[in-house]
Every structure is written in structure tokens, then in C-alpha cells.
Design a protein around this motif. Structure first.
Motif, PDB file in Angstrom:
ATOM      1  N   ARG A  22       0.802  -1.212   0.000  1.00 28.89           N
ATOM      2  CA  ARG A  22       0.000   0.000   0.000  1.00 28.89           C
ATOM      3  C   ARG A  22       0.843   1.274   0.000  1.00 28.89           C
ATOM      4  O   ARG A  22       0.550   2.226  -0.710  1.00 28.89           O
ATOM      5  N   GLU A  26       9.582   3.144   0.799  1.00 28.04           N
ATOM      6  CA  GLU A  26       9.898   4.312   1.629  1.00 28.04           C
ATOM      7  C   GLU A  26       8.690   4.742   2.454  1.00 28.04           C
ATOM      8  O   GLU A  26       8.835   5.218   3.569  1.00 28.04           O
ATOM      9  N   ASN A 104       4.107  -2.530  -8.558  1.00 27.83           N
ATOM     10  CA  ASN A 104       4.517  -1.406  -7.720  1.00 27.83           C
ATOM     11  C   ASN A 104       6.020  -1.458  -7.447  1.00 27.83           C
ATOM     12  O   ASN A 104       6.697  -0.430  -7.444  1.00 27.83           O
ATOM     13  N   THR A 107       7.976  -0.214 -10.336  1.00 28.34           N
ATOM     14  CA  THR A 107       7.951   1.240 -10.512  1.00 28.34           C
ATOM     15  C   THR A 107       8.760   1.966  -9.436  1.00 28.34           C
ATOM     16  O   THR A 107       8.855   3.184  -9.457  1.00 28.34           O
ATOM     17  N   ARG A 109      12.011   1.279  -8.790  1.00 27.89           N
ATOM     18  CA  ARG A 109      13.336   0.766  -9.124  1.00 27.89           C
ATOM     19  C   ARG A 109      14.458   1.233  -8.192  1.00 27.89           C
ATOM     20  O   ARG A 109      15.305   0.440  -7.792  1.00 27.89           O
ATOM     21  N   THR A 111      14.268   2.864  -5.168  1.00 24.87           N
ATOM     22  CA  THR A 111      14.058   3.034  -3.732  1.00 24.87           C
ATOM     23  C   THR A 111      13.940   1.682  -3.039  1.00 24.87           C
ATOM     24  O   THR A 111      14.261   1.556  -1.862  1.00 24.87           O
ATOM     25  N   LEU A 169      -6.162   0.934 -11.405  1.00 21.92           N
ATOM     26  CA  LEU A 169      -5.803   2.103 -10.602  1.00 21.92           C
ATOM     27  C   LEU A 169      -6.329   3.390 -11.217  1.00 21.92           C
ATOM     28  O   LEU A 169      -6.682   4.336 -10.511  1.00 21.92           O
TER      29      LEU A 169
ATOM     30  N   ARG B  22      11.871   9.465 -10.459  1.00 24.62           N
ATOM     31  CA  ARG B  22      12.805   8.380 -10.179  1.00 24.62           C
ATOM     32  C   ARG B  22      12.628   7.783  -8.788  1.00 24.62           C
ATOM     33  O   ARG B  22      12.663   6.563  -8.616  1.00 24.62           O
ATOM     34  N   PHE B  23      12.445   8.656  -7.801  1.00 28.33           N
ATOM     35  CA  PHE B  23      12.451   8.170  -6.416  1.00 28.33           C
ATOM     36  C   PHE B  23      11.068   8.081  -5.783  1.00 28.33           C
ATOM     37  O   PHE B  23      10.936   7.594  -4.658  1.00 28.33           O
ATOM     38  N   GLU B  26       7.735   9.806  -1.562  1.00 24.38           N
ATOM     39  CA  GLU B  26       8.434   9.668  -0.277  1.00 24.38           C
ATOM     40  C   GLU B  26       9.940   9.543  -0.481  1.00 24.38           C
ATOM     41  O   GLU B  26      10.719   9.996   0.347  1.00 24.38           O
ATOM     42  N   GLY B  27      10.316   8.924  -1.569  1.00 22.21           N
ATOM     43  CA  GLY B  27      11.735   8.664  -1.808  1.00 22.21           C
ATOM     44  C   GLY B  27      12.520   9.892  -2.227  1.00 22.21           C
ATOM     45  O   GLY B  27      13.747   9.921  -2.101  1.00 22.21           O
ATOM     46  N   HIS B  29      13.685  13.012  -1.219  1.00 26.03           N
ATOM     47  CA  HIS B  29      13.811  13.814  -0.006  1.00 26.03           C
ATOM     48  C   HIS B  29      14.035  15.277  -0.355  1.00 26.03           C
ATOM     49  O   HIS B  29      14.558  15.598  -1.414  1.00 26.03           O
ATOM     50  N   TYR B  98      12.716   4.568 -15.379  1.00 27.04           N
ATOM     51  CA  TYR B  98      12.078   4.544 -14.065  1.00 27.04           C
ATOM     52  C   TYR B  98      10.569   4.519 -14.192  1.00 27.04           C
ATOM     53  O   TYR B  98       9.854   4.896 -13.283  1.00 27.04           O
ATOM     54  N   ASN B 104       3.598   5.733 -12.312  1.00 29.82           N
ATOM     55  CA  ASN B 104       4.213   5.651 -10.985  1.00 29.82           C
ATOM     56  C   ASN B 104       3.343   6.344  -9.942  1.00 29.82           C
ATOM     57  O   ASN B 104       3.200   5.867  -8.811  1.00 29.82           O
ATOM     58  N   THR B 107       0.495   4.214  -8.901  1.00 30.20           N
ATOM     59  CA  THR B 107       0.854   3.099  -8.012  1.00 30.20           C
ATOM     60  C   THR B 107       1.232   3.575  -6.613  1.00 30.20           C
ATOM     61  O   THR B 107       1.543   2.758  -5.759  1.00 30.20           O
ATOM     62  N   ARG B 109      -0.797   5.502  -4.712  1.00 28.85           N
ATOM     63  CA  ARG B 109      -2.085   6.054  -4.298  1.00 28.85           C
ATOM     64  C   ARG B 109      -2.100   6.700  -2.924  1.00 28.85           C
ATOM     65  O   ARG B 109      -2.659   7.778  -2.737  1.00 28.85           O
ATOM     66  N   ASP B 110      -1.511   6.051  -1.947  1.00 27.15           N
ATOM     67  CA  ASP B 110      -1.660   6.523  -0.570  1.00 27.15           C
ATOM     68  C   ASP B 110      -0.470   7.294  -0.026  1.00 27.15           C
ATOM     69  O   ASP B 110      -0.449   7.662   1.153  1.00 27.15           O
ATOM     70  N   THR B 111       0.524   7.541  -0.856  1.00 24.97           N
ATOM     71  CA  THR B 111       1.657   8.312  -0.355  1.00 24.97           C
ATOM     72  C   THR B 111       1.766   9.656  -1.071  1.00 24.97           C
ATOM     73  O   THR B 111       2.274  10.619  -0.522  1.00 24.97           O
TER      74      THR B 111
END
Lengths: 196, 196
Positions: A22, A26, A104, A107, A109, A111, A169, B22-23, B26-27, B29, B98, B104, B107, B109-111
Motif C-alpha cells: 500500500r 519508503e 509497484n 515502478t 526501481r 528506492t 488504478l 525516479r524516487f 516519499e523517496g 527527499h 524509471y 508511478n 501506483t 495512491r496513498d503516499t
DNA sequence: AAGGTTTCAGAACGGTGAGTGAGAAATCTT
DNA sequence: AAGATTTCTCACTCACCGTTCTGAAACCTT
């Protein structure tokens, strides 16, 4: 033997899987993982060597179950187009409100732990191969045109499969999936009819 | 008027987009965003009101460019199957090592910030509609069978499009994409031939 | 040139991230 | 029952998260 564990390893992995699924790698904070799994930090490190290890374990559990599910349909004898249709139709998009954990992972890659990414790639390859096998059989039985490389056709159908997960999605419902599959398979069958 | 800005807003957004792409949300920073954009924290907050705002700006830039690119192919007159083929073939998977930023985002959804997720959904719907339009035209011109709802066929092709992006991540090369598209479109054309 | 205004650079903030340590608790062995 | 061993609880470390603040710098107006 010391104090016995109060947790079930598989149950822990399953809960962790849900969190990673979910929130992503990260996004799934350790505090959330601790709460979700009910596992204390100490045992989490003893058992999985940290967050990365837990993620890999979770992905492994997922991919194994995923491949098993595909095999349930695609290893069935006799192989052919019916297997592929059954497999495609079995997909429940409601169950991946947060997408497919394997996709997921792909996607994410850079992290996600590298071994996990590699495993996601390998799993995709494995499933694709199952598609190809069934197309090959379908051709042998004259279900689809023999003019197309089964490798290519299998890959095409697996791409469609992957795409359906993303469409889920993007807002597509369950009904949409059904018609999409019908349209795609009718195309293949028609192609064969033309050839014959 | 005060001290002039030393940055170009669009250039900043573009760099931020690369980092988020790419990140992930959350990834990526804030320190990385600051370094990538060259923008100091103060200005970043003044201009975008924080990380979430910057992400939304980045996604907007991406989706606008994406839709423009699709329109380049799919709005071309006369509409029909050729437009779809051209659009599909134009996809460069090398450029999304990426993944696709829109996908991306879906995928995550919740972050990801909620407005961003909604926008990714809306964009997917917009592109899908372009596919449908062209299928409708293709049917009118007899390029594909009229027996299928153009809505359904368009959706199917867009699912394939989405799937190809994931396949790129899963290890598929550029050549694979080409054969996949050929196989899929031949199916449709054959279906039409059968009907006629 | 002086004052006003805006951005700049970077330190500081509270909060929380992942990971660790120390002692209590629970079991097995003998 | 006592000792050995393992897990459990939970407070702790340290670094870094996103965010805010402070004063210096750079421009405009007058």
C-alpha cells in the motif's frame, strides 16, 4: 530452547506485505510495520535483518503466490487459448486497489532493495513464459494463427495483463476488464480464422 | 520590486519532476530536491508551498506534456487506426527507465498528495478518450470491425499501451515493443477482415 | 544615496526515521 | 528449583525528515 516466539513468521510477512504494497518501500515506515505486524523491533531485526530484508521476504511471498495462481490456470492441460482467457478473467482488480505489489515494486526501481527489484523482473519473466507456452500450444492446435511468433503473441497478451492492473488504478471497473479481454481475444481468434 | 529570482520556475519544476519520477514521492527527499533544483528551501516554500505542492506542479507539467504528445498523433486528421499505430510506436521506453511518471503516481495512491493522484487518473481518462475517438473513426472507415464497441476497443488498446510501459521496467527491450504492437494491431485488422 | 521590498544562503526547529541496547519475562534443561 | 537461553518490552541513539526563521544581499523606487 529459551522463550518461545509469540508470532507466526508467515503471518508477520503477510501483514508487512500489505503495508509495503500500500505505502511502498519508503512510505512504509518502520513504526507502521511494527504496528501492522505486531512484531517488536528486536524480533524484526533478528528475523529479517531490517526493513530491506522484510521487504524482500514480503515480495517473495507475494511473487510465489502470484506465480502459483497463474500456474493454476496456465499449467492446466490441455494448454491453449482457453487457459489464457481463464487466467485473464480471474484477475480481480478490486483486490489491488493499491495496484499489484509486483508492478509497484517495478515502478520503485531506485528506492526498493535491489534484490527485490530483480525478483520482480524475474517473476514477470516467469509469468510471461507461461503465456508463451500456452500460445505455442494454441497454435499447434490451430486456435490462433501460426503466422505469428508465439513469443511475440504471448508477450503481447502479458503486456495487456499488466496494463489491466494499471487501468484498475486509473479508475476502470470490473466490467471494463471483461470487455477488454473479450475484445483482445476476439482479435486473436479472428486472426486465426482469417488464416484458416 | 526587490531582489530578482535567480531561478526559472519551469526549469525548477522539470528538475523536481525527474527526482520525483525516479524516487517517488516519499523517496525524493527535500535535500535531494533542493540539490536537484538548485532552489533554496525558502524560495521552494514561497513558490510551491512545500513538497506536496512541488510534486503537484511536477505532475502537472508531466501530464500536460504527455497529453500534448498523444494529441500530436491522435488528433491528426484523418483519425483512424494509423494514428493509434503511430502513437503506440512513438513510445520510447528507454526514456522511462524509471517507468512513466503518471503510472508511478497511480501506483503510489496513498503516499502521493491526493490531488496528484486524481490528476493522474484524469489524465489516463483523457488519453483513453483519444484512443476511443480514433477507433470510432476507424470503424466508420471500415478499418476495424464494426461489431465491437469502440469504447471497449479503445480501452483495450490503452491498456496495452499502459502495459508496455510496465514491460519496459520488467526488462523488455525496444524491439519487443515493436513486435507486440504489430501483433496487437494485426489482430484488430484481421478481425475486421473477417467481418467484411 | 536611502528606504522598501524581495530573494538568497544557511542555520535552527521539532519531530520522527531506522536501527540498537539493557533488563525483565518466559521457556527448556538438568 | 536453579541456570541457561531466547524473546519481549521499551527507552534510547543518532541522523535526517520537512519546515521555519534569521540576517545578509540584491534589486526597485524616490
Amino acid at each position: 530452547m529459551g522463550r518461545p516466539k509469540t508470532y507466526d513468521r508467515d503471518a508477520v510477512i503477510e501483514r508487512a506485505m500489505e503495508a509495503f504494497w500500500r505505502f511502498g518501500y519508503e512510505g512504509a515506515h518502520l513504526s507502521a510495520l511494527v504496528e501492522a505486524t505486531g512484531l517488536n523491533r528486536f524480533s524484526l531485526y533478528k528475523e529479517f535483518e531490517g526493513k530491506a530484508g522484510l521487504f524482500c521476504a514480503a515480495l517473495s511471498m507475494f511473487t510465489e503466490a502470484l506465480v502459483d495462481e497463474y500456474r493454476l490456470f496456465l499449467d492446466k492441460e490441455p494448454k491453449g487459448l482457453a487457459n489464457i482467457e481463464a487466467s485473464l478473467r480471474s484477475l480481480e482488480y478490486g483486490s489491488d486497489y493499491y495496484g499489484c505489489f509486483m508492478i509497484n515494486t517495478l515502478t520503485q526501481r531506485d528506492t526498493v532493495p535491489q534484490p527485490a527489484f530483480a525478483q520482480a523482473q524475474a517473476t514477470a519473466g516467469e509469468i510471461e513464459a507461461l503465456y508463451v507456452e500456452n500460445i505455442r500450444a494454441a497454435q499447434a492446435r490451430g486456435e490462433v494463427s501460426g503466422a505469428v511468433d508465439p513469443e511475440d503473441m504471448g508477450k503481447m497478451l502479458y503486456s495487456l495483463d499488466l496494463g489491466l492492473h494499471i487501468k484498475g488504478l486509473a479508475g476502470g471497473g470490473e466490467a471494463e476488464k471483461d470487455t477488454t479481454i473479450t475484445v483482445a481475444l476476439n482479435g486473436l481468434k479472428a486472426g486465426s480464422a482469417v488464416k484458416a
